[in-house]
Design a protein around this motif. Structure first.
Motif, PDB file in Angstrom:
ATOM      1  N   TYR A  20      23.208   3.162  22.315  1.00 41.64           N
ATOM      2  CA  TYR A  20      22.004   3.394  23.090  1.00 41.64           C
ATOM      3  C   TYR A  20      22.058   5.120  23.446  1.00 41.64           C
ATOM      4  CZ  TYR A  20      19.094   2.904  27.443  1.00 41.64           C
ATOM      5  OH  TYR A  20      17.989   3.220  28.402  1.00 41.64           O
ATOM      6  N   THR A  67      21.936   7.301  20.229  1.00 38.38           N
ATOM      7  CA  THR A  67      20.861   7.209  19.538  1.00 38.38           C
ATOM      8  C   THR A  67      19.784   8.190  20.331  1.00 38.38           C
ATOM      9  OG1 THR A  67      21.090   5.261  18.662  1.00 38.38           O
ATOM     10  CG2 THR A  67      18.779   5.864  18.810  1.00 38.38           C
ATOM     11  N   TYR A  68      19.700   8.240  21.675  1.00 40.67           N
ATOM     12  CA  TYR A  68      18.766   8.924  22.245  1.00 40.67           C
ATOM     13  C   TYR A  68      19.117  10.389  22.292  1.00 40.67           C
ATOM     14  CZ  TYR A  68      16.360  10.854  26.474  1.00 40.67           C
ATOM     15  OH  TYR A  68      15.403  11.558  27.153  1.00 40.67           O
ATOM     16  N   SER A  69      20.614  10.500  22.166  1.00 35.19           N
ATOM     17  CA  SER A  69      20.836  12.117  21.979  1.00 35.19           C
ATOM     18  C   SER A  69      20.515  12.647  20.810  1.00 35.19           C
ATOM     19  CB  SER A  69      22.393  12.328  22.259  1.00 35.19           C
ATOM     20  OG  SER A  69      22.766  13.514  22.135  1.00 35.19           O
ATOM     21  N   SER A  81      16.684  13.116  20.517  1.00 31.39           N
ATOM     22  CA  SER A  81      16.139  14.174  21.267  1.00 31.39           C
ATOM     23  C   SER A  81      16.449  15.554  20.733  1.00 31.39           C
ATOM     24  CB  SER A  81      16.773  13.990  22.594  1.00 31.39           C
ATOM     25  OG  SER A  81      16.378  12.904  23.270  1.00 31.39           O
ATOM     26  N   VAL A 105      10.655  11.989  24.908  1.00 27.70           N
ATOM     27  CA  VAL A 105      11.426  11.276  25.819  1.00 27.70           C
ATOM     28  C   VAL A 105      11.237   9.822  25.724  1.00 27.70           C
ATOM     29  CG1 VAL A 105      12.198  10.566  28.120  1.00 27.70           C
ATOM     30  CG2 VAL A 105      12.119  12.809  27.331  1.00 27.70           C
ATOM     31  N   ALA A 123      12.336   8.666  21.979  1.00 26.54           N
ATOM     32  CA  ALA A 123      13.844   8.424  21.733  1.00 26.54           C
ATOM     33  C   ALA A 123      14.353   7.299  22.685  1.00 26.54           C
ATOM     34  CB  ALA A 123      14.480   9.906  22.241  1.00 26.54           C
ATOM     35  N   GLY A 124      13.854   7.185  23.902  1.00 26.93           N
ATOM     36  CA  GLY A 124      14.276   6.338  24.759  1.00 26.93           C
ATOM     37  C   GLY A 124      13.760   4.798  24.315  1.00 26.93           C
ATOM     38  N   ALA A 134      16.171   4.297  21.235  1.00 28.53           N
ATOM     39  CA  ALA A 134      17.575   4.069  21.765  1.00 28.53           C
ATOM     40  C   ALA A 134      17.765   2.579  22.173  1.00 28.53           C
ATOM     41  CB  ALA A 134      17.856   4.988  22.736  1.00 28.53           C
ATOM     42  N   ASN A 162      12.867   0.827  27.758  1.00 26.75           N
ATOM     43  CA  ASN A 162      13.637   1.960  27.795  1.00 26.75           C
ATOM     44  C   ASN A 162      12.875   3.246  27.692  1.00 26.75           C
ATOM     45  OD1 ASN A 162      16.700   1.002  27.848  1.00 26.75           O
ATOM     46  ND2 ASN A 162      15.493  -0.476  26.419  1.00 26.75           N
ATOM     47  N   PHE A 165      13.842   6.010  30.540  1.00 23.62           N
ATOM     48  CA  PHE A 165      13.994   7.285  30.272  1.00 23.62           C
ATOM     49  C   PHE A 165      13.223   8.563  30.804  1.00 23.62           C
ATOM     50  CE2 PHE A 165      17.602   6.021  27.341  1.00 23.62           C
ATOM     51  CZ  PHE A 165      18.385   7.005  27.667  1.00 23.62           C
TER      52      PHE A 165
END
Length: 303
Positions: free
Chosen positions: A180, A183-185, A188, A204, A207-208, A211, A274, A278
């Motif tokens: 999670y 993937t977000y990192s 982003s 955001v 990506a959220g 993720a 999500n 986020f």
């Protein structure tokens, strides 16, 4: 210690629960009860028999506990990142992908002690299809609400009964949260404009959402096992001797495909939930860490 991450994570988690709880109820019923065969059939059957309230059964306790667990997840994640960065002797805000992965896993595992009792109550109430308004000859619900369910489990199964399914919960959330946050990192960083202190709000959101979908893709098989262990013995004779027996029996009687039976609804629910989590988290971090006198721009570009 990053206290702001605990606060922002708590509120973000609560907002996510409010958005995704109806679909979570449908998911749990598909995973644990054979009369529910798909998303639309389960939704229609629940609405016809129990109305809109049927989708929100057991929500009051989970929205409280998930606020705490989300606080633990995000707070542990951020502070683990800081510790790993300091251990490596690095400065600034940059972390390696491995550090993000390990910190996410630590956050997922850390929440179990707080999450397990509330999750147990949530699943038991979500799978309770009997109506309080049923006729004289119709079965009545076993639990009258979250508190009654909590006390009933303690009385009948002991305090440890609240932690039934804790091992598969840990095996679900450790790898799931590692995936999670990683993937977000990655997303982003890929989509961040150069020169910006933080990602745009649209980044955001995307990506959220993605993720969440990636995390649930990893976590769904163990989520099925967790739900079945939590429901085992609630109304009938216990079927499973433990996690490995549950996995073997489930695969033997229903085939390996059953472990991904609820993947579709998990992915459908994961994106909006999500995305909200986020966005709420990042906005609150900006507010809680803002120092107007320093002239520091916000991390999240909401212009």
């Amino acid at each position: 210690m990053h206290i702001a991450d605990f606060v922002a994570g708590s509120i973000g988690g609560a907002c996510g629960v409010a958005v995704g709880y109806p679909l979570d109820t449908v998911k749990v019923r598909i995973q644990t009860q054979k009369q529910f065969t798909g998303i639309w059939q389960t939704t229609a059957a629940t609405f016809a028999k129990e109305g809109v309230r049927g989708f929100y059964k057991g929500m009051s306790l989970p929205i409280t506990t998930i606020s705490m667990t989300s606080s633990v997840v995000f707070g542990t994640y951020r502070n683990c990142l800081q510790c790993l960065r300091q251990f490596r002797g690095a400065s600034g805000d940059s972390n390696t992908r491995l550090e993000v992965f390990l910190s996410g896993m630590a956050g997922g595992v850390a929440q179990i002690s707080v999450m397990s009792p509330g999750d147990m109550v949530k699943v038991r109430l979500q799978c309770q299809t009997e109506s309080l308004k049923g006729g004289v000859n119709l079965p009545k619900p076993k639990y009258h609400g979250p508190v009654h369910c909590l006390l009933s489990i303690i009385r009948e199964e002991g305090v440890l009964g609240l932690y039934r399914g804790a091992l598969p919960l840990m095996l679900r959330d450790g790898p799931s949260f590692a995936t999670y946050f990683l993937t977000y990192s990655i997303i982003s960083d890929w989509l961040r404009h150069s020169g910006k202190n933080g990602p745009e709000w649209s980044v955001v959101m995307l990506a959220g959402g993605l993720a969440g979908m990636a995390g649930w893709t990893v976590g769904t098989p163990m989520d099925v096992i967790k739900a079945r262990l939590q429901m085992d013995g609630a109304r009938e004779i216990k079927q499973y001797k433990g996690i490995f027996h549950c996995i073997a029996e489930t695969a033997r009687t229903e085939g390996a495909a059953v472990f991904f039976r609820s993947l579709g609804i998990n992915l459908l629910r994961a994106f909006p939930v999500n995305m909200v989590v986020f966005v709420t988290y990042e906005v609150l971090l900006d507010v809680l860490r803002a120092k107007p006198e320093d002239g520091i721009p916000p991390r999240l570009g909401l212009e």
